[in-house]
Design a protein around this motif. Structure first.
Motif, short mmCIF file in Angstrom:
data_model
loop_
_atom_site.label_atom_id
_atom_site.label_comp_id
_atom_site.label_asym_id
_atom_site.label_seq_id
_atom_site.Cartn_x
_atom_site.Cartn_y
_atom_site.Cartn_z
N ALA B 131 0.87 -1.18 0.00
CA ALA B 131 0.00 0.00 0.00
C ALA B 131 0.91 1.23 0.00
O ALA B 131 2.06 1.16 0.44
CB ALA B 131 -0.90 -0.02 1.23
N PRO B 132 0.40 2.39 -0.49
CA PRO B 132 1.26 3.57 -0.60
C PRO B 132 1.98 3.94 0.70
O PRO B 132 3.07 4.50 0.67
CB PRO B 132 0.28 4.66 -1.01
CG PRO B 132 -0.80 3.94 -1.73
CD PRO B 132 -0.93 2.61 -1.06
N ASN B 133 1.40 3.59 1.86
CA ASN B 133 2.08 3.92 3.12
C ASN B 133 2.82 2.72 3.72
O ASN B 133 3.29 2.78 4.84
CB ASN B 133 1.07 4.48 4.14
CG ASN B 133 -0.05 3.48 4.41
OD1 ASN B 133 -0.14 2.45 3.75
ND2 ASN B 133 -0.90 3.79 5.38
N GLY B 134 2.92 1.62 2.97
CA GLY B 134 3.59 0.43 3.48
C GLY B 134 5.09 0.46 3.22
O GLY B 134 5.61 1.36 2.55
N THR B 135 5.81 -0.57 3.75
CA THR B 135 7.27 -0.62 3.64
C THR B 135 7.74 -0.47 2.20
O THR B 135 8.59 0.36 1.88
CB THR B 135 7.79 -1.96 4.19
OG1 THR B 135 7.04 -2.29 5.35
CG2 THR B 135 9.26 -1.87 4.53
N PHE B 140 8.10 3.17 -3.62
CA PHE B 140 7.70 3.41 -5.00
C PHE B 140 6.79 4.62 -5.15
O PHE B 140 6.69 5.19 -6.24
CB PHE B 140 7.00 2.17 -5.57
CG PHE B 140 7.92 1.00 -5.73
CD1 PHE B 140 8.82 0.96 -6.78
CD2 PHE B 140 7.90 -0.06 -4.83
CE1 PHE B 140 9.68 -0.12 -6.94
CE2 PHE B 140 8.76 -1.13 -4.97
CZ PHE B 140 9.65 -1.15 -6.03
N ALA B 141 6.12 5.01 -4.07
CA ALA B 141 5.17 6.11 -4.14
C ALA B 141 5.79 7.41 -4.68
O ALA B 141 5.19 8.06 -5.54
CB ALA B 141 4.51 6.33 -2.78
N ARG B 146 2.23 3.01 -8.27
CA ARG B 146 1.36 2.35 -7.30
C ARG B 146 1.38 0.86 -7.57
O ARG B 146 1.30 0.43 -8.71
CB ARG B 146 -0.06 2.89 -7.42
CG ARG B 146 -0.24 4.25 -6.75
CD ARG B 146 -1.58 4.81 -7.10
NE ARG B 146 -2.61 3.80 -6.91
CZ ARG B 146 -3.54 3.87 -5.96
NH1 ARG B 146 -3.55 4.89 -5.15
NH2 ARG B 146 -4.45 2.93 -5.83
N ILE B 147 1.50 0.07 -6.53
CA ILE B 147 1.53 -1.39 -6.70
C ILE B 147 0.24 -2.00 -6.17
O ILE B 147 -0.47 -2.68 -6.90
CB ILE B 147 2.77 -1.98 -6.01
CG1 ILE B 147 4.03 -1.47 -6.73
CG2 ILE B 147 2.73 -3.51 -6.05
CD1 ILE B 147 5.32 -1.92 -6.14
N ALA B 148 -0.07 -1.71 -4.89
CA ALA B 148 -1.32 -2.24 -4.35
C ALA B 148 -2.49 -1.57 -5.07
O ALA B 148 -2.40 -0.40 -5.47
CB ALA B 148 -1.40 -1.96 -2.86
N TYR B 149 -3.56 -2.32 -5.23
CA TYR B 149 -4.79 -1.85 -5.89
C TYR B 149 -4.59 -1.60 -7.38
O TYR B 149 -5.33 -0.84 -7.99
CB TYR B 149 -5.37 -0.61 -5.19
CG TYR B 149 -5.29 -0.70 -3.69
CD1 TYR B 149 -5.88 -1.79 -3.02
CD2 TYR B 149 -4.62 0.24 -2.94
CE1 TYR B 149 -5.79 -1.90 -1.65
CE2 TYR B 149 -4.52 0.13 -1.56
CZ TYR B 149 -5.10 -0.94 -0.92
OH TYR B 149 -5.00 -1.07 0.44
#
Lengths: 289, 289
Positions: B131-135, B140-141, B146-149
């Motif tokens: 998620a954008p706020n994840g490790t 990548f943000a 964006r990876i999640a979603y």
């Protein structure tokens, strides 16, 4: 001259290996990939579970619906795993001790559930027992609910864990042949005595290995069970389903707390599996990978 | 064995070779009954349901744009994930078999984590990380990735669940590749790179292809680890198993059945392909798995 040659040989790397620098580079890339893809998610589960302190963690685990989910998961595994063990023993006995037509085909069929998507594994039971089916309304008239109840969850779990024990035992028993059993029978043992005193001790570690994998999947199954469970809170939600519900309700800490129990189960499974492989590698080796 | 068999008077079953060991009827009977009840009859129920549609009805339901869209998403992402898995899976198998370094056994055990970790747990953990706020998401943000979603998230989840299939298929074959062949190659003047690409890799090709097919098949059918990270936007990140689930919740059994049948046919085609690769490998290299 000779010492010079030896010194040169020492410096030269083996022609069937890579330079140490290349080796360490490849090892580093592998470890980094493993760390990111495999280890990080495991770490994340425990990190998130304890993110609001141990009090919140324990509260999430002792909550009523969580407790019901844990009990249901244990119950489902306690029914599904033994049934698949009996099947695995019967199938491997028939396949390993006898020669008959269509044996190779039967072995392929046993592996079939592994090529079926878990969602489809659940769907087939919805079609068989759901509204518009023949069996569902008939069983209902006798008061037996299959879908959205324990029987459906057990059936879906048996479906997805069907091959685990059998596929572990078949190559092992084929490897061991029939000599021991023939000796026991010629000394006067009957069939059951032969099985319990000769065959079972021979395959016990392989059997345990299969049970371990079967149980991990049975307790962790999500897709197939999600389709047949109906997700009635506190009644038909297994642990993985409860994790999903909590997560979708933005109760991430509780979701990860429950997930951490499943992750712990996975870790225990991995450790026991590795111990079995290291200690009894020979006795479970046949086709174990 | 053959002399023992020859002395057995009974020839109760025409379809099997005579044998002194008892229990053939019991174990094969139980095996076939259990298999029929759990696997065969439910799958036949699925086949009957879809046959009831007729070819026209089937094609009409199958050509629904959303169905085609979900199949495309599933197959394209699975293809990408299986390709990545083949590259890194081969590398991991190589490092595990050929190099000795501290922690190698733990490394080897951790490879099986995706087999043991319940898919829903993997799903929420991967989502938390990417998620954008994840490790990983936070890395990548800033780049605007964006990876999640997104479909990239689906690929990540598929890499996670498919990796052990590739490693565990290649590993035993790599252990069998004899050092003598490599020594011969080096003696004849090949450098290390030539030996690897022209001698070792060709003998691994069947295993690599099998690993690819297994990882691909598993990824296409996967549900639990994907739905949390995918975003589930129709035509973009909605996978086929999820659409089956959605159709079931709408009580659109026909729609669910059609997608399931398409997916099953493709899985069986892959299964056949794997068997063909292994038959080819056995005839060409004298071993398979």
């Amino acid at each position: 001259m000779a010492t010079k040659l030896r010194a040169r040989a020492k410096r030269r790397i083996s022609p069937t290996s890579e330079r140490p620098l290349v080796q360490w580079l490849l090892i580093a890339i592998s470890l980094a990939f493993m760390g990111i893809i495999l280890v990080l998610p495991l770490y994340a589960v425990f990190h998130e579970a304890f993110s609001k302190g141990i009090g919140a963690y324990l509260a999430a685990l002792t909550e009523r619906d969580a407790q019901a989910a844990i009990r249901l998961t244990l119950l489902v595994a306690a029914i599904a795993v033994p049934l698949n063990v009996v099947f695995g023993l019967a199938a491997s006995w028939a396949i390993a001790k006898f020669e008959f037509k269509g044996k190779a085909f039967l072995i392929t069929l046993i592996d079939l559930p592994f090529s079926v998507s878990p969602v489809i594994s659940g769907l087939v039971y919805v079609l068989l027992f759901g509204a518009g089916s023949f069996l569902g309304p008939w069983l209902k008239s006798y008061g037996i609910e299959v879908l959205f109840a324990l029987p459906g969850i057990v059936l879906a779990t048996i479906f997805v864990t069907f091959p685990f024990v059998a596929r572990e035992l078949i190559p092992l028993m084929q490897d061991q042949g029939t000599g021991d059993e023939e000796a026991a029978l010629s000394l006067g043992a009957n069939g059951w005595q032969t099985f319990f005193r000769v065959t079972l001790p021979n395959i016990k570690w392989g059997l345990l290995y299969g049970v371990l994998l079967c149980n991990a999947r049975a307790m962790g199954e999500f897709g197939a069970v999600a389709v047949v469970s109906g997700k009635i809170r506190g009644q038909t939600t297994t642990m993985p389903l409860q994790v999903e519900m909590l997560y979708n309700e933005y109760n991430a800490t509780a979701a990860f707390a429950l997930a951490s129990l499943l992750a712990l189960l996975a870790l225990v499974t991995l450790v026991l599996k590795s111990v079995l492989e290291w200690r009894f590698g020979e006795e479970i080796a046949a086709g174990s990978h | 064995m053959s002399t023992l068999a020859a002395t057995t008077p009974r020839r109760a079953w025409g379809l099997r070779k005579p044998n002194v060991i008892p229990g053939f009827g019991l174990t094969l009977g139980f095996t076939l009954t259990y298999f029929s009840l759990i696997i065969l009859i439910p799958l036949i129920a699925l086949a009957i349901r879809s046959a009831g549609l007729g070819l026209d009805g089937f094609l009409k339901a199958a050509s629904d744009p959303r169905v085609l869209g979900s199949l495309r998403v599933s197959f394209v992402t699975a293809l990408i994930a299986a390709s990545i898995n083949v590259v890194f899976g081969t590398l991991l198998a190589w490092v595990l078999v050929r190099y000795r370094f501290p922690g190698r056994r733990i490394f080897d055990a951790v490879i099986d984590l995706p087999f043991a970790l319940p898919t829903a747990v993997a799903g929420i953990a991967l989502t938390a990380i990417y998620a954008p706020n994840g490790t990983m998401g936070a890395l990548f943000a800033p780049l605007g990735w964006r990876i999640a979603y997104t479909p990239a998230g689906i690929v990540i989840a598929m890499i996670f669940i498919g990796l052990p299939f590739v490693v565990r298929t290649i590993q035993p074959i790599l252990e069998e590749v004899s050092h003598e062949v490599e020594e011969a190659s080096a003696t004849l003047g090949a450098n290390r790179f030539q030996t690897i690409t022209r001698v070792i890799l060709p003998s691994l090709t069947p295993a690599i292809l099998t690993g690819f097919a297994l990882a691909f098949a598993r990824a296409v059918g996967e549900y639990g680890s994907i739905i949390f990270i995918a975003g589930n936007i129709p035509f973009v990140s909605e996978i086929a198993p999820l659409l089956i689930f959605i159709r079931l919740q709408e009580f659109n059994y026909v729609g669910a059945t059609v997608i399931a049948v398409i997916m099953l046919l493709i899985s069986f085609a892959i299964l056949l392909l794997i068997n063909l690769i292994q038959a080819w490998s056995r005839s060409r290299y004298g071993y398979g798995n």
